[in-house]
Write a protein that holds these residues in place. Structure first.
Motif, PDB file in Angstrom:
ATOM      1  N   ASP A   1      33.445  38.634  55.519  1.00 30.73           N
ATOM      2  CA  ASP A   1      34.551  38.951  56.437  1.00 30.73           C
ATOM      3  C   ASP A   1      35.795  39.365  55.659  1.00 30.73           C
ATOM      4  O   ASP A   1      36.506  40.305  56.049  1.00 30.73           O
ATOM      5  CB  ASP A   1      34.866  37.743  57.327  1.00 30.73           C
ATOM      6  CG  ASP A   1      33.732  37.384  58.260  1.00 30.73           C
ATOM      7  OD1 ASP A   1      33.005  38.303  58.679  1.00 30.73           O
ATOM      8  OD2 ASP A   1      33.569  36.192  58.563  1.00 30.73           O
ATOM      9  N   MET A   2      36.071  38.679  54.560  1.00 30.03           N
ATOM     10  CA  MET A   2      37.223  39.025  53.730  1.00 30.03           C
ATOM     11  C   MET A   2      37.047  40.417  53.139  1.00 30.03           C
ATOM     12  O   MET A   2      38.000  41.216  53.103  1.00 30.03           O
ATOM     13  CB  MET A   2      37.402  37.988  52.617  1.00 30.03           C
ATOM     14  CG  MET A   2      37.802  36.604  53.108  1.00 30.03           C
ATOM     15  SD  MET A   2      37.706  35.330  51.812  1.00 30.03           S
ATOM     16  CE  MET A   2      39.004  35.872  50.695  1.00 30.03           C
ATOM     17  N   ALA A   3      35.830  40.724  52.677  1.00 24.35           N
ATOM     18  CA  ALA A   3      35.564  42.033  52.083  1.00 24.35           C
ATOM     19  C   ALA A   3      35.786  43.148  53.104  1.00 24.35           C
ATOM     20  O   ALA A   3      36.364  44.199  52.784  1.00 24.35           O
ATOM     21  CB  ALA A   3      34.145  42.084  51.540  1.00 24.35           C
ATOM     22  N   GLN A   4      35.336  42.945  54.322  1.00 24.47           N
ATOM     23  CA  GLN A   4      35.515  43.958  55.361  1.00 24.47           C
ATOM     24  C   GLN A   4      36.989  44.138  55.714  1.00 24.47           C
ATOM     25  O   GLN A   4      37.445  45.254  55.956  1.00 24.47           O
ATOM     26  CB  GLN A   4      34.704  43.571  56.594  1.00 24.47           C
ATOM     27  CG  GLN A   4      33.201  43.693  56.378  1.00 24.47           C
ATOM     28  CD  GLN A   4      32.393  43.048  57.479  1.00 24.47           C
ATOM     29  OE1 GLN A   4      32.934  42.564  58.471  1.00 24.47           O
ATOM     30  NE2 GLN A   4      31.070  43.038  57.314  1.00 24.47           N
ATOM     31  N   ALA A   5      37.762  43.029  55.709  1.00 25.18           N
ATOM     32  CA  ALA A   5      39.195  43.129  55.978  1.00 25.18           C
ATOM     33  C   ALA A   5      39.902  43.896  54.864  1.00 25.18           C
ATOM     34  O   ALA A   5      40.790  44.718  55.121  1.00 25.18           O
ATOM     35  CB  ALA A   5      39.798  41.732  56.135  1.00 25.18           C
ATOM     36  N   LEU A   6      39.515  43.640  53.619  1.00 24.86           N
ATOM     37  CA  LEU A   6      40.087  44.375  52.485  1.00 24.86           C
ATOM     38  C   LEU A   6      39.710  45.850  52.557  1.00 24.86           C
ATOM     39  O   LEU A   6      40.535  46.732  52.284  1.00 24.86           O
ATOM     40  CB  LEU A   6      39.614  43.767  51.169  1.00 24.86           C
ATOM     41  CG  LEU A   6      40.126  42.359  50.852  1.00 24.86           C
ATOM     42  CD1 LEU A   6      39.364  41.766  49.674  1.00 24.86           C
ATOM     43  CD2 LEU A   6      41.620  42.378  50.562  1.00 24.86           C
ATOM     44  N   GLN A   7      38.482  46.114  52.906  1.00 21.67           N
ATOM     45  CA  GLN A   7      38.019  47.492  53.064  1.00 21.67           C
ATOM     46  C   GLN A   7      38.884  48.223  54.079  1.00 21.67           C
ATOM     47  O   GLN A   7      39.299  49.375  53.864  1.00 21.67           O
ATOM     48  CB  GLN A   7      36.563  47.469  53.514  1.00 21.67           C
ATOM     49  CG  GLN A   7      35.856  48.812  53.518  1.00 21.67           C
ATOM     50  CD  GLN A   7      34.410  48.660  53.984  1.00 21.67           C
ATOM     51  OE1 GLN A   7      34.144  48.118  55.054  1.00 21.67           O
ATOM     52  NE2 GLN A   7      33.469  49.135  53.172  1.00 21.67           N
ATOM     53  N   SER A   8      39.209  47.555  55.162  1.00 23.59           N
ATOM     54  CA  SER A   8      40.012  48.160  56.223  1.00 23.59           C
ATOM     55  C   SER A   8      41.471  48.368  55.816  1.00 23.59           C
ATOM     56  O   SER A   8      42.058  49.405  56.126  1.00 23.59           O
ATOM     57  CB  SER A   8      39.950  47.277  57.477  1.00 23.59           C
ATOM     58  OG  SER A   8      40.763  47.782  58.507  1.00 23.59           O
TER      59      SER A   8
END
Length: 534
Positions: A382-389
């Motif tokens: 979830d953190m990785a996807q938020a950073l990606q965004s």
């Protein structure tokens, strides 16, 4: 929903029912003398205390082995006698003399000897795996250890090289890598000069409250009570830790009564347990800090403007107030809040326009694609996807590379990543532990492995930072020493190839009958020996 209840109750002793979930008719709850835990333990690379360097393996070591001095389950904030009943300090001569506790036996029945202490520490230095540097802090090497540590019956004289506080030495000797193993048993299982390493990754040889019953990587870890433990036998006859990567499955198992404890629930799943009278959630502040880093072996990631801009491309508050709520707090320095010397200021906020300007002024070539390694479980994905965004609008695109904890950590240690989303906890309770990890690198060569974030990201800090890190270690004034560590934290905020984002808060959901579970600030302070099920 009742999962494999009948087979589990019968198979807790035989261990035959712990491989997969099978729907079976509802029966009784977990046995009253066994604690069953659902936890993601796929970060474990090794369980030999001389080489164990992961969070989950730390929990294992502290329940199976002991050190001369330790932070005990009864008070995780105070250094207390362990296998040593007492000690005397001669700071002028850099010497500490320990007296071994009487009557201590290893799991094999062999008596604890001073030779086991010396042999265990020498074994760490000779194996020279990830955590060996902790003991090497004291000026110890495989060649000089028998001069630096001498044994005379129950007396062990420890000498150290370095102008630092004796408290630092005691904290080093309280670290998991200083665990004492049954050298007679271990060496009887040596294969190909491995000093028993292969055997200790499948068996235990400690003095702790539990001994290993069975371990199957990424599947289960089963502990059996040591009835002869010098600190008193545990109430739980067994502790079974089942590897359950999915948080949703952990919650189902807890609600159905098939496990007593779930350790990796998301905030949403925790909130969903509100109102359930038979389940409680306990909260434990943690010392682990979470960050992203950029490997300096990748040329495109060496521009300092990228490091600076990244600090303004993390939506700290957005993540902390939504899917990380209750389990992470915004923290932007390498030494965790709650410990003396921590810098608790949070100077960075998400600011897209500022980040774009920094990237433009710094000449960063855009768009830029970075492979980001991440543990394939909550909350990391979830953190990785938020950073990606949040990074994408600035022209920085993260290609998320998921893997097990062991896969990700092994890749990180090999310096073959580009970007890394990971966490770090202190190896022992002294600010030097994290300062050396984040602000020091003695040699950046590929063949000079060091268990630090600096070396693993192939980054050589400025010489003045290296010098200040070592100067803080030797500073005699406690006040001045903490001030120096504060300055080092601020220097890393200003210029380093990693962005520290959060400090962990552990939420553990458990059956209301479970009492006495202790979860301190690090994985080395997770204790099962006081647990009861009333």
């Amino acid at each position: 929903m009742k999962l494999f209840r009948t087979a589990f109750a019968a198979g807790l002793l035989s261990l035959t029912a712990l491989t997969t979930l099978t729907a079976l008719p509802a029966q009784s709850a977990t046995p009253g003398t066994a604690l069953v835990v659902a936890q993601n333990i796929d970060d474990i690379v090794t369980i030999d205390p001389a080489t164990a360097y992961e969070f989950s393996s730390g929990e294992y070591v502290v329940n199976v082995y002991n050190q001369l001095v330790h932070y005990d389950a009864t008070d995780t904030t105070a250094l207390a006698p362990g296998l040593a009943s007492e000690w005397t300090i001669d700071a002028d001569n850099k010497t500490i003399v320990f007296t071994l506790r009487d009557g201590v036996k290893f799991h094999s029945g062999n008596p604890l000897r001073g030779e086991d202490v010396l042999g265990s520490w020498k074994r760490v230095l000779v194996l020279n795996k990830a955590p060996a540097f902790i003991l090497a802090n004291l000026g110890w090497t495989p060649d000089n250890i028998e001069e630096m540590v001498t044994v005379d019956g129950s007396k062990i004289t420890v000498r150290y090289a370095g102008d630092f506080s004796p408290l630092f030495v005691l904290n080093v000797l309280a670290a998991r890598v200083a665990s004492v193993v049954d050298m007679e048993t271990v060496m009887s299982h040596q294969e190909n000069d491995d000093l028993g390493n292969a055997w200790l990754n499948k068996n235990s040889a400690g003095t702790g409250p539990f001994k290993l019953r069975a371990y199957r990587p990424s599947e289960m870890l089963s502990l059996e009570a040591n009835p002869d433990y010098w600190g008193g036998a545990p109430a739980m006859k067994q502790v079974v830790i089942r590897h359950v990567a999915e948080a949703a499955t952990q919650r189902l198992l807890l609600e159905s009564g098939d496990v007593d404890m779930a350790k990796n629930l998301t905030p949403d799943q925790v909130s969903g347990l509100e109102g359930k009278s038979d389940i409680k959630v306990e909260t434990y502040p943690q010392a682990a800090v979470h960050w992203i880093s950029f490997n300096q072996k990748t040329e495109a990631l060496t521009n300092k403007a990228l490091w600076e801009a990244a600090r303004y491309l993390v939506d700290y508050d957005g993540m902390a107030s939504t899917f990380l709520k209750g389990q992470m707090m915004v923290h932007q320095a390498f030494w965790p809040e709650g410990f003396p010397g921590a810098v608790n200021d949070t100077p960075f906020k998400y600011d897209l326009e500022k980040a774009k300007q920094i990237l433009a002024d710094g000449g960063v070539t855009l768009p830029l694609t970075i492979q980001l390694d991440v543990i394939n479980s909550s909350p990391f994905t979830d953190m990785a996807q938020a950073l990606q965004s949040s990074f994408a609008p600035a022209g920085i695109n993260f290609e998320i590379i998921p893997g097990t904890g062991a896969q990700v950590i092994t890749k990180y240690r090999a310096r073959t990543h580009q970007g890394m989303l990971l966490y770090w906890g202190p190896d022992f309770m002294d600010p030097h532990s994290n300062a050396k990890a984040f602000a020091y690198n003695a040699d950046n060569s590929d063949d000079k492995y060091a268990s630090t974030t600096t070396w693993r990201n192939a980054w050589m800090p400025p010489q003045e930072i290296n010098e200040k890190t070592m100067a803080a270690l030797t500073e005699k004034s406690p006040e001045k020493r903490l001030e120096m560590y504060g300055e080092l934290q601020q220097a890393m905020q200003a210029e380093s190839p990693y962005v520290i984002m959060f400090q962990a808060v552990k939420q553990v959901a458990m059956n209301g009958k479970v009492q006495g579970y202790v979860n301190g600030a690090t994985s080395d302070f997770v204790y099962y020996r006081l647990v009861t099920k009333n």
